[in-house]
Design a protein around this motif. Structure first.
Motif, short mmCIF file in Angstrom:
data_model
loop_
_atom_site.label_atom_id
_atom_site.label_comp_id
_atom_site.label_asym_id
_atom_site.label_seq_id
_atom_site.Cartn_x
_atom_site.Cartn_y
_atom_site.Cartn_z
N ARG A 147 43.06 -121.35 31.30
CA ARG A 147 44.44 -120.92 31.48
C ARG A 147 45.31 -121.61 30.43
O ARG A 147 45.06 -122.76 30.06
N ILE A 148 46.32 -120.89 29.99
CA ILE A 148 47.31 -121.43 29.06
C ILE A 148 48.66 -121.48 29.77
O ILE A 148 49.06 -120.51 30.43
N SER A 149 49.35 -122.60 29.66
CA SER A 149 50.73 -122.63 30.12
C SER A 149 51.64 -122.54 28.90
O SER A 149 51.41 -123.20 27.89
N VAL A 150 52.63 -121.67 28.99
CA VAL A 150 53.56 -121.43 27.89
C VAL A 150 54.97 -121.77 28.39
O VAL A 150 55.37 -121.34 29.46
N SER A 151 55.69 -122.52 27.59
CA SER A 151 57.02 -122.96 28.00
C SER A 151 58.08 -121.91 27.69
O SER A 151 58.17 -121.42 26.57
N LEU A 152 58.87 -121.57 28.71
CA LEU A 152 60.04 -120.71 28.54
C LEU A 152 61.20 -121.38 29.27
O LEU A 152 61.16 -121.55 30.49
N ASP A 153 62.21 -121.77 28.52
CA ASP A 153 63.34 -122.50 29.10
C ASP A 153 64.63 -121.70 29.05
O ASP A 153 65.72 -122.24 29.22
N GLY A 154 64.50 -120.42 28.82
CA GLY A 154 65.64 -119.52 28.84
C GLY A 154 65.14 -118.10 28.95
O GLY A 154 64.01 -117.79 28.56
N SER A 155 65.98 -117.22 29.49
CA SER A 155 65.60 -115.81 29.61
C SER A 155 66.07 -115.01 28.40
O SER A 155 65.85 -113.80 28.33
N SER A 156 66.69 -115.70 27.45
CA SER A 156 67.19 -115.05 26.24
C SER A 156 66.93 -115.94 25.04
O SER A 156 66.74 -117.16 25.18
N PRO A 157 66.93 -115.35 23.83
CA PRO A 157 66.73 -116.16 22.62
C PRO A 157 67.77 -117.27 22.48
O PRO A 157 67.44 -118.39 22.06
N GLU A 158 69.00 -116.98 22.83
CA GLU A 158 70.07 -117.97 22.67
C GLU A 158 69.78 -119.25 23.44
O GLU A 158 69.86 -120.35 22.89
N THR A 159 69.44 -119.11 24.72
CA THR A 159 69.20 -120.28 25.56
C THR A 159 67.91 -120.99 25.19
O THR A 159 67.88 -122.21 25.02
N HIS A 160 66.83 -120.23 25.05
CA HIS A 160 65.53 -120.85 24.76
C HIS A 160 65.54 -121.52 23.39
O HIS A 160 65.06 -122.66 23.26
N ASP A 161 66.06 -120.86 22.39
CA ASP A 161 66.06 -121.43 21.04
C ASP A 161 66.93 -122.68 20.95
O ASP A 161 66.61 -123.62 20.21
N ARG A 162 68.02 -122.71 21.70
CA ARG A 162 68.87 -123.90 21.71
C ARG A 162 68.11 -125.07 22.33
O ARG A 162 68.20 -126.20 21.86
N PHE A 163 67.34 -124.80 23.36
CA PHE A 163 66.54 -125.82 24.03
C PHE A 163 65.44 -126.33 23.11
O PHE A 163 65.15 -127.52 23.06
N ARG A 164 64.83 -125.40 22.36
CA ARG A 164 63.70 -125.74 21.49
C ARG A 164 64.14 -126.16 20.08
O ARG A 164 63.32 -126.64 19.30
N GLN A 165 65.41 -125.96 19.76
CA GLN A 165 66.02 -126.36 18.49
C GLN A 165 65.37 -125.72 17.26
O GLN A 165 65.37 -126.30 16.17
N VAL A 166 64.81 -124.53 17.46
CA VAL A 166 64.24 -123.76 16.35
C VAL A 166 64.59 -122.29 16.56
O VAL A 166 64.23 -121.70 17.59
N THR A 167 65.30 -121.71 15.60
CA THR A 167 65.65 -120.30 15.68
C THR A 167 64.39 -119.43 15.62
O THR A 167 63.51 -119.68 14.79
N GLY A 168 64.29 -118.47 16.50
CA GLY A 168 63.11 -117.59 16.52
C GLY A 168 62.02 -118.04 17.47
O GLY A 168 61.01 -117.35 17.62
N ALA A 169 62.21 -119.20 18.13
CA ALA A 169 61.18 -119.71 19.04
C ALA A 169 60.92 -118.76 20.20
O ALA A 169 59.77 -118.55 20.60
N PHE A 170 61.99 -118.16 20.74
CA PHE A 170 61.84 -117.25 21.88
C PHE A 170 60.96 -116.06 21.51
O PHE A 170 60.00 -115.74 22.22
N GLU A 171 61.29 -115.41 20.40
CA GLU A 171 60.51 -114.25 19.97
C GLU A 171 59.08 -114.65 19.63
O GLU A 171 58.13 -113.92 19.92
#
Length: 265
Positions: A147-171
């Motif tokens: 099994r792989i666990s994948v981190s998602l900390d937002g339901s949109s690119p704006e929130t997730h990318d801000r959390f991950r501090q890298v543009t394009g991380a969500f996509e």
């Protein structure tokens, strides 16, 4: 500091020694117990989360390991990593979570996973999803990752990318999930909750269902590593309790397996 590489080199081995001491004490406690057969199984080591590297291609604001792109000196080499798995197998056959940092930045991570599988342990991996390719997905399957666990900390690119501090991380994460699915790899979604994404937790869970994840695990912010710099984003006790109550209630409403990993509050 000068001692930091040495610390990271032996971090996992120190954890192992703790596990082994726990195992020894549990054996002493159960050996004379009238139901020792049942107790032994109950007290067996079940789960080991192994931070295999501090290398990471992202710079997540909450990261307790303060992971960054390395290289970082003093991390366990391949032979040492395999020996650690041998030592763990002497105690029990737990689930081994290969995490980091980003474990896919270790060139030997497939060898480590394969060896753990051969020892009879359930090998799983926690990734950010952005480094998954067709080839990587197939290699994970071939190495015995279950099994792989994948981190998602937002339901949109704006929130997730801000959390991950890298543009394009969500996509990148969604693209990686799609490739895992095509390879037949089971996956779950992990979410760290702070004030910045608290209002999106239900949407993240809906996204997990839409993506065909098997589970949703939530984590509450632990203010250590880089997390200590966002302690003001930690949810308060009232928000904590209402979030856990909401999460508990979802067990009747979602097909996902649910698990919460709590923090002091």
């Amino acid at each position: 500091s000068a001692s930091r590489p040495y610390f990271w080199r032996w971090k996992s081995s120190i954890r192992y020694l703790i596990f082994k001491l726990i195992g020894i004490e549990q054996h002493k406690m159960t050996a004379s117990h009238p139901h020792s057969g049942t107790q032994k199984k109950k007290n067996e080591l079940r789960l080991v989360a192994w931070e295999t590297t501090r290398n990471c291609n992202l710079a997540c604001v909450h990261c307790r390991a303060s992971a960054t792109m390395g290289p970082h000196e003093g991390e366990l080499g391949t032979a040492e990593a395999l020996r650690l798995l041998d030592q763990i197998a002497e105690v029990a056959k737990p689930i081994i979570i290969l995490t980091g940092g980003e474990p896919l930045l270790r060139s030997d991570i497939y060898d480590i996973a394969r060896y753990g599988s051969e020892l009879g342990m359930r090998m799983v991996m926690a990734v950010n999803g952005t480094l998954i390719t067709d080839t990587v997905a197939r290699q994970l399957v071939d190495a015995g990752i279950q099994r792989i666990s994948v981190s998602l900390d937002g339901s949109s690119p704006e929130t997730h990318d801000r959390f991950r501090q890298v543009t394009g991380a969500f996509e990148g994460t969604l693209r990686g999930i799609d490739l895992l699915k095509k390879a037949g790899m089971e996956f779950q979604i992990n979410t760290t909750i702070t004030k910045t994404n608290l209002d999106q937790i239900s949407k993240i869970q809906e996204l997990a269902v839409d993506l065909a994840a098997v589970a949703h695990h939530i984590f509450l912010l632990v203010p250590t590593g880089r997390g200590k710099y966002i302690v003001d984003q930690e949810i308060d006790a009232g928000e904590y309790e209402s979030t856990l109550n909401w999460f508990y209630d979802q067990r009747e409403k979602t097909p996902l397996q649910l698990k919460a990993t709590c923090a002091p509050h």
